[in-house]
Design a protein around this motif. Structure first.
Motif, PDB file in Angstrom:
ATOM      1  N   ARG A 125      40.275 -49.643 -81.378  1.00 22.96           N
ATOM      2  CA  ARG A 125      41.091 -49.519 -82.654  1.00 22.96           C
ATOM      3  C   ARG A 125      41.052 -48.033 -83.021  1.00 22.96           C
ATOM      4  NH1 ARG A 125      45.783 -52.182 -82.435  1.00 22.96           N
ATOM      5  NH2 ARG A 125      45.727 -54.266 -81.726  1.00 22.96           N
ATOM      6  N   GLY A 126      41.628 -47.137 -82.787  1.00 22.30           N
ATOM      7  CA  GLY A 126      41.739 -45.653 -83.429  1.00 22.30           C
ATOM      8  C   GLY A 126      40.231 -45.328 -82.567  1.00 22.30           C
ATOM      9  N   ALA A 127      40.411 -45.570 -81.252  1.00 22.61           N
ATOM     10  CA  ALA A 127      39.553 -44.847 -80.418  1.00 22.61           C
ATOM     11  C   ALA A 127      39.487 -43.941 -79.459  1.00 22.61           C
ATOM     12  CB  ALA A 127      38.474 -45.973 -79.953  1.00 22.61           C
ATOM     13  N   GLY A 128      41.204 -43.860 -79.424  1.00 20.18           N
ATOM     14  CA  GLY A 128      42.021 -43.055 -78.600  1.00 20.18           C
ATOM     15  C   GLY A 128      42.249 -41.211 -78.825  1.00 20.18           C
ATOM     16  N   GLY A 129      41.710 -41.027 -79.818  1.00 21.74           N
ATOM     17  CA  GLY A 129      41.754 -39.657 -79.951  1.00 21.74           C
ATOM     18  C   GLY A 129      43.301 -39.558 -80.902  1.00 21.74           C
ATOM     19  N   TYR A 130      43.452 -38.921 -82.386  1.00 20.26           N
ATOM     20  CA  TYR A 130      44.899 -38.724 -82.959  1.00 20.26           C
ATOM     21  C   TYR A 130      45.239 -39.761 -83.697  1.00 20.26           C
ATOM     22  CZ  TYR A 130      44.863 -34.265 -80.021  1.00 20.26           C
ATOM     23  OH  TYR A 130      44.374 -33.169 -79.372  1.00 20.26           O
ATOM     24  N   GLY A 131      43.805 -40.643 -83.487  1.00 22.73           N
ATOM     25  CA  GLY A 131      44.488 -41.927 -84.540  1.00 22.73           C
ATOM     26  C   GLY A 131      44.842 -42.876 -83.246  1.00 22.73           C
ATOM     27  N   ARG A 132      44.874 -42.659 -82.193  1.00 15.67           N
ATOM     28  CA  ARG A 132      45.767 -43.945 -80.809  1.00 15.67           C
ATOM     29  C   ARG A 132      44.782 -44.807 -80.760  1.00 15.67           C
ATOM     30  NH1 ARG A 132      47.755 -39.324 -76.994  1.00 15.67           N
ATOM     31  NH2 ARG A 132      45.623 -39.099 -77.398  1.00 15.67           N
ATOM     32  N   ASP A 133      45.216 -46.071 -80.668  1.00 10.97           N
ATOM     33  CA  ASP A 133      44.784 -46.738 -80.020  1.00 10.97           C
ATOM     34  C   ASP A 133      44.006 -46.972 -78.521  1.00 10.97           C
ATOM     35  OD1 ASP A 133      44.286 -48.610 -82.745  1.00 10.97           O
ATOM     36  OD2 ASP A 133      45.858 -49.592 -81.746  1.00 10.97           O
ATOM     37  N   LEU A 134      43.437 -47.323 -78.050  1.00  6.92           N
ATOM     38  CA  LEU A 134      42.758 -46.639 -76.854  1.00  6.92           C
ATOM     39  C   LEU A 134      43.609 -48.474 -75.403  1.00  6.92           C
ATOM     40  CD1 LEU A 134      41.386 -44.818 -74.768  1.00  6.92           C
ATOM     41  CD2 LEU A 134      39.378 -46.099 -74.975  1.00  6.92           C
ATOM     42  N   ALA A 135      43.687 -47.952 -74.666  1.00  6.38           N
ATOM     43  CA  ALA A 135      44.927 -48.742 -74.038  1.00  6.38           C
ATOM     44  C   ALA A 135      44.297 -49.472 -72.669  1.00  6.38           C
ATOM     45  CB  ALA A 135      45.645 -49.803 -74.751  1.00  6.38           C
ATOM     46  N   VAL A 136      44.614 -50.662 -72.179  1.00 12.21           N
ATOM     47  CA  VAL A 136      44.596 -49.904 -70.285  1.00 12.21           C
ATOM     48  C   VAL A 136      45.775 -51.216 -70.476  1.00 12.21           C
ATOM     49  CG1 VAL A 136      43.873 -51.162 -68.176  1.00 12.21           C
ATOM     50  CG2 VAL A 136      42.052 -50.843 -70.104  1.00 12.21           C
ATOM     51  N   LEU A 137      46.154 -51.113 -69.612  1.00 13.66           N
ATOM     52  CA  LEU A 137      48.232 -50.394 -69.377  1.00 13.66           C
ATOM     53  C   LEU A 137      47.664 -51.289 -67.326  1.00 13.66           C
ATOM     54  CD1 LEU A 137      50.855 -51.673 -69.836  1.00 13.66           C
ATOM     55  CD2 LEU A 137      51.493 -48.957 -69.164  1.00 13.66           C
ATOM     56  N   TYR A 138      48.751 -52.700 -67.002  1.00 13.20           N
ATOM     57  CA  TYR A 138      49.050 -53.305 -66.170  1.00 13.20           C
ATOM     58  C   TYR A 138      50.346 -53.116 -66.197  1.00 13.20           C
ATOM     59  CZ  TYR A 138      43.995 -54.588 -66.878  1.00 13.20           C
ATOM     60  OH  TYR A 138      42.857 -54.650 -67.156  1.00 13.20           O
ATOM     61  N   GLY A 139      50.439 -53.179 -64.654  1.00 12.18           N
ATOM     62  CA  GLY A 139      52.080 -52.655 -64.092  1.00 12.18           C
ATOM     63  C   GLY A 139      52.708 -54.343 -64.026  1.00 12.18           C
ATOM     64  N   SER A 140      54.463 -55.007 -63.482  1.00 16.59           N
ATOM     65  CA  SER A 140      54.124 -55.558 -63.212  1.00 16.59           C
ATOM     66  C   SER A 140      53.575 -56.112 -62.021  1.00 16.59           C
ATOM     67  CB  SER A 140      56.009 -55.323 -63.271  1.00 16.59           C
ATOM     68  OG  SER A 140      55.711 -53.984 -61.797  1.00 16.59           O
ATOM     69  N   ASP A 141      52.522 -55.116 -61.340  1.00 15.27           N
ATOM     70  CA  ASP A 141      52.327 -55.856 -60.506  1.00 15.27           C
ATOM     71  C   ASP A 141      50.430 -56.284 -60.441  1.00 15.27           C
ATOM     72  OD1 ASP A 141      51.110 -53.838 -60.922  1.00 15.27           O
ATOM     73  OD2 ASP A 141      51.129 -52.736 -58.934  1.00 15.27           O
ATOM     74  N   GLY A 142      50.471 -56.866 -61.370  1.00 10.44           N
ATOM     75  CA  GLY A 142      49.212 -56.932 -62.480  1.00 10.44           C
ATOM     76  C   GLY A 142      47.967 -55.202 -61.884  1.00 10.44           C
ATOM     77  N   ARG A 143      48.011 -54.552 -61.431  1.00 12.18           N
ATOM     78  CA  ARG A 143      46.909 -53.703 -60.902  1.00 12.18           C
ATOM     79  C   ARG A 143      46.903 -52.723 -62.532  1.00 12.18           C
ATOM     80  NH1 ARG A 143      48.480 -49.720 -56.283  1.00 12.18           N
ATOM     81  NH2 ARG A 143      46.698 -49.144 -56.768  1.00 12.18           N
ATOM     82  N   ASP A 144      45.795 -52.268 -62.516  1.00 11.72           N
ATOM     83  CA  ASP A 144      46.406 -51.267 -63.736  1.00 11.72           C
ATOM     84  C   ASP A 144      46.497 -50.200 -63.103  1.00 11.72           C
ATOM     85  OD1 ASP A 144      45.223 -49.297 -65.058  1.00 11.72           O
ATOM     86  OD2 ASP A 144      42.521 -49.199 -64.827  1.00 11.72           O
ATOM     87  N   ILE A 145      47.548 -49.541 -64.118  1.00 11.11           N
ATOM     88  CA  ILE A 145      48.231 -48.159 -63.632  1.00 11.11           C
ATOM     89  C   ILE A 145      47.695 -47.126 -63.398  1.00 11.11           C
ATOM     90  CG2 ILE A 145      49.665 -46.713 -64.983  1.00 11.11           C
ATOM     91  CD1 ILE A 145      51.198 -49.204 -65.158  1.00 11.11           C
ATOM     92  N   ARG A 146      46.762 -47.178 -64.308  1.00 10.73           N
ATOM     93  CA  ARG A 146      45.738 -45.372 -63.250  1.00 10.73           C
ATOM     94  C   ARG A 146      45.844 -45.510 -62.416  1.00 10.73           C
ATOM     95  NH1 ARG A 146      40.120 -44.578 -62.250  1.00 10.73           N
ATOM     96  NH2 ARG A 146      39.415 -42.675 -62.996  1.00 10.73           N
ATOM     97  N   GLU A 147      45.277 -47.096 -61.136  1.00 12.50           N
ATOM     98  CA  GLU A 147      44.897 -46.843 -59.756  1.00 12.50           C
ATOM     99  C   GLU A 147      46.421 -46.484 -59.301  1.00 12.50           C
ATOM    100  OE1 GLU A 147      42.504 -47.208 -59.247  1.00 12.50           O
ATOM    101  OE2 GLU A 147      41.434 -47.924 -61.040  1.00 12.50           O
ATOM    102  N   GLY A 148      47.648 -46.843 -59.466  1.00 10.47           N
ATOM    103  CA  GLY A 148      48.714 -45.643 -59.043  1.00 10.47           C
ATOM    104  C   GLY A 148      49.208 -44.795 -59.057  1.00 10.47           C
ATOM    105  N   LEU A 149      48.886 -44.307 -60.226  1.00 12.25           N
ATOM    106  CA  LEU A 149      48.686 -43.247 -60.826  1.00 12.25           C
ATOM    107  C   LEU A 149      47.831 -42.069 -60.180  1.00 12.25           C
ATOM    108  CD1 LEU A 149      49.588 -43.393 -64.516  1.00 12.25           C
ATOM    109  CD2 LEU A 149      50.829 -42.436 -63.024  1.00 12.25           C
ATOM    110  N   MET A 150      46.676 -42.350 -60.383  1.00 11.88           N
ATOM    111  CA  MET A 150      45.722 -41.739 -58.894  1.00 11.88           C
ATOM    112  C   MET A 150      46.085 -41.339 -57.269  1.00 11.88           C
ATOM    113  SD  MET A 150      42.980 -40.838 -61.276  1.00 11.88           S
ATOM    114  CE  MET A 150      41.851 -40.423 -60.199  1.00 11.88           C
TER     115      MET A 150
END
Length: 102
Positions: free
Chosen positions: A62-87
């Protein structure tokens, strides 16, 4: 709501996305990009994240993502971490502030 490739809006507040294990990543900016290629890649990254919805968002700080944002991990509809697909697609870099205009 998807803001861009590494930011989503939850109930009126923004969350900065990170990868599993708090692995940082950066996607090209869509708001005030530094060059045309960054704008183009930013639109592609945002489109990819949108295409993977609905997904599941897990708040890890909570509040750890800079600029007052929360920090989160997003999983796509395929169940994978979004970061992996973007990379894999070259739409993210393992950095917090990558240069997309070189």
């Amino acid at each position: 709501m998807i803001i861009d490739g590494d930011t989503v809006r939850l109930s009126g507040s923004n969350a900065r996305l990170t990868g599993e294990g708090n692995a940082p990543f950066d996607t090209p900016e869509t708001w005030k990009p530094q060059c045309r290629s960054e704008a183009k890649l930013g639109a592609q990254a945002t489109g990819y994240v949108r295409s993977m919805m609905p997904g599941q968002l897990c708040i890890i700080g909570r509040g750890a993502g800079g600029y007052g944002r929360d920090l989160a991990v997003l999983y796509g509809s395929d169940g994978r971490d979004i970061r992996e697909g973007l990379m894999e697609r070259g739409l993210a870099k393992a950095s917090k502030n990558a240069n997309w205009c070189r």
